[in-house]
Write an enzyme that holds these catalytic residues in place. Structure first.
Site, PDB file in Angstrom:
ATOM      1  N   SER A 119       0.823  -1.207   0.000  1.00 42.78           N
ATOM      2  CA  SER A 119       0.000   0.000   0.000  1.00 42.78           C
ATOM      3  C   SER A 119       0.859   1.259   0.000  1.00 42.78           C
ATOM      4  O   SER A 119       0.382   2.326  -0.390  1.00 42.78           O
ATOM      5  CB  SER A 119      -0.886   0.028   1.250  1.00 42.78           C
ATOM      6  OG  SER A 119      -1.659  -1.136   1.319  1.00 42.78           O
ATOM      7  N   HIS A 140      -1.420  -2.805  -7.240  1.00 44.01           N
ATOM      8  CA  HIS A 140      -2.096  -2.563  -5.969  1.00 44.01           C
ATOM      9  C   HIS A 140      -3.612  -2.682  -6.127  1.00 44.01           C
ATOM     10  O   HIS A 140      -4.251  -1.802  -6.697  1.00 44.01           O
ATOM     11  CB  HIS A 140      -1.708  -1.156  -5.464  1.00 44.01           C
ATOM     12  CG  HIS A 140      -2.253  -0.815  -4.128  1.00 44.01           C
ATOM     13  ND1 HIS A 140      -2.650   0.459  -3.784  1.00 44.01           N
ATOM     14  CD2 HIS A 140      -2.473  -1.581  -3.039  1.00 44.01           C
ATOM     15  CE1 HIS A 140      -3.087   0.453  -2.547  1.00 44.01           C
ATOM     16  NE2 HIS A 140      -3.001  -0.764  -2.065  1.00 44.01           N
ATOM     17  N   GLU A 152      -4.007   0.159  -8.930  1.00 42.69           N
ATOM     18  CA  GLU A 152      -2.931   1.109  -9.188  1.00 42.69           C
ATOM     19  C   GLU A 152      -1.702   0.317  -9.645  1.00 42.69           C
ATOM     20  O   GLU A 152      -1.258  -0.594  -8.936  1.00 42.69           O
ATOM     21  CB  GLU A 152      -2.577   1.888  -7.917  1.00 42.69           C
ATOM     22  CG  GLU A 152      -3.635   2.891  -7.492  1.00 42.69           C
ATOM     23  CD  GLU A 152      -3.311   3.594  -6.173  1.00 42.69           C
ATOM     24  OE1 GLU A 152      -3.688   4.752  -6.017  1.00 42.69           O
ATOM     25  OE2 GLU A 152      -2.686   2.985  -5.287  1.00 42.69           O
ATOM     26  N   ASN A 190      -4.117   6.024  -1.259  1.00 40.17           N
ATOM     27  CA  ASN A 190      -3.802   6.073   0.170  1.00 40.17           C
ATOM     28  C   ASN A 190      -3.154   7.390   0.578  1.00 40.17           C
ATOM     29  O   ASN A 190      -3.333   7.846   1.704  1.00 40.17           O
ATOM     30  CB  ASN A 190      -2.926   4.885   0.575  1.00 40.17           C
ATOM     31  CG  ASN A 190      -3.745   3.606   0.610  1.00 40.17           C
ATOM     32  OD1 ASN A 190      -4.954   3.649   0.790  1.00 40.17           O
ATOM     33  ND2 ASN A 190      -3.104   2.468   0.420  1.00 40.17           N
TER      34      ASN A 190
HETATM   35  N1  LIG Z   1      -6.050  -4.619   3.905  1.00 41.52           N
HETATM   36  C1  LIG Z   1      -6.202  -3.770   2.900  1.00 41.52           C
HETATM   37  O1  LIG Z   1      -7.212  -3.047   2.811  1.00 41.52           O
HETATM   38  C2  LIG Z   1      -5.166  -3.703   1.800  1.00 41.52           C
HETATM   39  C3  LIG Z   1      -5.518  -3.116   0.579  1.00 41.52           C
HETATM   40  C4  LIG Z   1      -4.573  -3.097  -0.462  1.00 41.52           C
HETATM   41  C5  LIG Z   1      -3.289  -3.592  -0.240  1.00 41.52           C
HETATM   42  N2  LIG Z   1      -2.979  -4.134   0.977  1.00 41.52           N
HETATM   43  C6  LIG Z   1      -1.627  -4.653   1.138  1.00 41.52           C
HETATM   44  O2  LIG Z   1      -1.666  -6.061   0.943  1.00 41.52           O
HETATM   45  C7  LIG Z   1      -0.658  -6.686   1.760  1.00 41.52           C
HETATM   46  C8  LIG Z   1      -1.310  -7.726   2.643  1.00 41.52           C
HETATM   47  O3  LIG Z   1      -2.313  -7.091   3.423  1.00 41.52           O
HETATM   48  P1  LIG Z   1      -3.566  -7.896   4.026  1.00 41.52           P
HETATM   49  O4  LIG Z   1      -4.551  -6.866   4.410  1.00 41.52           O
HETATM   50  O5  LIG Z   1      -3.928  -9.025   3.133  1.00 41.52           O
HETATM   51  O6  LIG Z   1      -2.884  -8.444   5.370  1.00 41.52           O
HETATM   52  P2  LIG Z   1      -3.285  -9.675   6.308  1.00 41.52           P
HETATM   53  O7  LIG Z   1      -2.808  -9.327   7.682  1.00 41.52           O
HETATM   54  O8  LIG Z   1      -4.704 -10.088   6.108  1.00 41.52           O
HETATM   55  O9  LIG Z   1      -2.377 -10.857   5.673  1.00 41.52           O
HETATM   56  C9  LIG Z   1      -0.975 -10.806   5.725  1.00 41.52           C
HETATM   57  C10 LIG Z   1      -0.401 -12.126   5.237  1.00 41.52           C
HETATM   58  O10 LIG Z   1       1.026 -12.053   5.417  1.00 41.52           O
HETATM   59  C11 LIG Z   1       1.458 -13.246   6.030  1.00 41.52           C
HETATM   60  N3  LIG Z   1       2.661 -12.941   6.801  1.00 41.52           N
HETATM   61  C12 LIG Z   1       2.755 -12.322   8.000  1.00 41.52           C
HETATM   62  N4  LIG Z   1       4.036 -12.250   8.385  1.00 41.52           N
HETATM   63  C13 LIG Z   1       4.766 -12.835   7.402  1.00 41.52           C
HETATM   64  C14 LIG Z   1       6.139 -13.109   7.229  1.00 41.52           C
HETATM   65  N5  LIG Z   1       7.029 -12.728   8.152  1.00 41.52           N
HETATM   66  N6  LIG Z   1       6.528 -13.735   6.087  1.00 41.52           N
HETATM   67  C15 LIG Z   1       5.634 -14.105   5.147  1.00 41.52           C
HETATM   68  N7  LIG Z   1       4.297 -13.899   5.273  1.00 41.52           N
HETATM   69  C16 LIG Z   1       3.890 -13.274   6.387  1.00 41.52           C
HETATM   70  C17 LIG Z   1       0.302 -13.672   6.928  1.00 41.52           C
HETATM   71  O11 LIG Z   1       0.392 -15.046   7.241  1.00 41.52           O
HETATM   72  C18 LIG Z   1      -0.881 -13.357   6.017  1.00 41.52           C
HETATM   73  O12 LIG Z   1      -1.091 -14.413   5.091  1.00 41.52           O
HETATM   74  C19 LIG Z   1       0.061  -5.565   2.517  1.00 41.52           C
HETATM   75  O13 LIG Z   1       1.184  -5.184   1.792  1.00 41.52           O
HETATM   76  C20 LIG Z   1      -0.990  -4.455   2.504  1.00 41.52           C
HETATM   77  O14 LIG Z   1      -0.419  -3.172   2.630  1.00 41.52           O
HETATM   78  C21 LIG Z   1      -3.888  -4.223   1.990  1.00 41.52           C
END
Ligand SMILES: NC(=O)c1ccc[n+]([C@@H]2O[C@H](COP(=O)([O-])OP(=O)(O)OC[C@H]3O[C@@H](n4cnc5c(N)ncnc54)[C@H](O)[C@@H]3O)[C@@H](O)[C@H]2O)c1
Length: 285
Positions: A119, A140, A152, A190
């Site tokens: 993000s 993204h 994005e 964001n």
């Molecule tokens: N939540 C949102 O609204 C959103 C929107 C767009 C982009 N993102 C981005 O997507 C990515 C994931 O976000 P999310 O919301 O799915 O998070 P989440 O917390 O739901 O999932 C995170 C994942 O990362 C894994 N993880 C945690 N620590 C780890 C490690 N040390 N090594 C490998 N894997 C690990 C977890 O097991 C899990 O599968 C981030 O970069 C976030 O910024 C999130």
């Protein structure tokens, strides 16, 4: 290059949503989680979601079966060999993502693109963690990925035009509306959204209005589909805090300085919907 096989790393909120979007567009998806149980659980959750869509008459049963058959789960990063695009969606932590990019670079074929769903983090730092900086970019998606139309595409200084063109074509193929943006923290959405969300927490902390009234006001007064505090819960308070910290680190703008309440809630494990409680309570009574 046309993307025929997509690897997704990370089985959180975003990884699972993106898997559904890609499989529906006819792309084979390999989903990698650190634990096989989590990967299996995610495939099972996808099947359940498809079954619900069949029940509601939004999808034919045969089509749902075909979509599900395109998705497989693994705990082995090597199983991503053969994917021509790998999109990582693991925790928003630069060190974790960098290490992952280096490992993927060793495993994937030379012409594969490695993309991040970050993000806010600097995509160029992930690019230079590989031997293929020209084939690294950001793709993204927004939350929930199956519903949100925007993608994005982030162009770090190192990316080739071909990589960006492939990423844009991929986003269109999966039915999204891509926009291209430079590699600056927060990209478009964001960077504009988070000062607003952070200021809603500031307002709550200052006692200016109640939680419910802040959200009601922004829905009714601006015609937003959800209020800022509910949106923070949807994004995840830990992810939101990481986003604000990365924005502050990049721009040193006080509007990006995360409110102490947000930081304390994350420390307390109140992460929003995914943990059952955040600004609102999601536990079944
Ligand atoms: N939540 C949102 O609204 C959103 C929107 C767009 C982009 N993102 C981005 O997507 C990515 C994931 O976000 P999310 O919301 O799915 O998070 P989440 O917390 O739901 O999932 C995170 C994942 O990362 C894994 N993880 C945690 N620590 C780890 C490690 N040390 N090594 C490998 N894997 C690990 C977890 O097991 C899990 O599968 C981030 O970069 C976030 O910024 C999130």
């Amino acid at each position: 290059m046309t993307i025929s096989k997509l690897g997704i790393v990370g089985s959180g909120i975003m990884g699972s949503g993106i898997a559904e979007v890609a499989a529906k567009a006819g792309i084979e998806v390999v989903l990698r989680s650190r634990k096989q149980e989590s990967a299996d659980a995610m495939v099972a959750a996808l099947e359940k979601s498809l079954a619900k869509q069949v029940e509601r008459g939004k999808l034919e049963e045969q089509v749902a079966k075909e979509i599900a058959s395109r998705v497989s789960g693994t705990d082995d990063l090597h199983a991503l060999h053969g994917c021509n695009l790998v999109l990582e969606s693991v925790v928003e932590d630069l060190a974790v993502k960098k290490e992952l990019f280096t490992r993927l670079d060793d495993i994937l074929e030379d012409d594969a693109i490695i993309a991040t769903n970050t993000s806010t983090l600097p995509v160029v730092e992930l690019a230079v963690a590989t031997e293929r900086p020209d084939k690294v970019c950001g793709i993204h998606f927004f939350n929930p990925a199956p519903m949100m139309s925007l993608v994005e595409v982030i162009r770090p200084m190192t990316a080739s035009d071909e990589t960006i063109a492939t990423a844009i074509a991929f986003a269109s193929t999966v039915g999204k509306d891509p926009v291209e943006v430079k590699d600056r923290a927060g990209f478009i959405v964001n960077a504009l959204l988070f000062p607003y969300l952070n200021n809603a927490v500031r307002m709550l902390e200052a006692g200016t209005a109640s939680r419910d009234d802040i959200d009601t006001a922004m829905k009714g007064g601006c015609n937003f589909p959800m209020g800022p505090l509910a949106l923070l819960d949807l994004v995840g308070l830990d992810t939101s805090l990481s986003i604000l910290d990365a924005l502050y680190e990049e721009f040193k703008d006080p509007n990006y300085a995360a409110m102490p309440l947000l930081r304390r809630m994350v420390a307390a494990g109140q992460l929003g919907r995914k943990s059952g409680a955040g600004f609102f309570d999601y536990r079944k009574k």
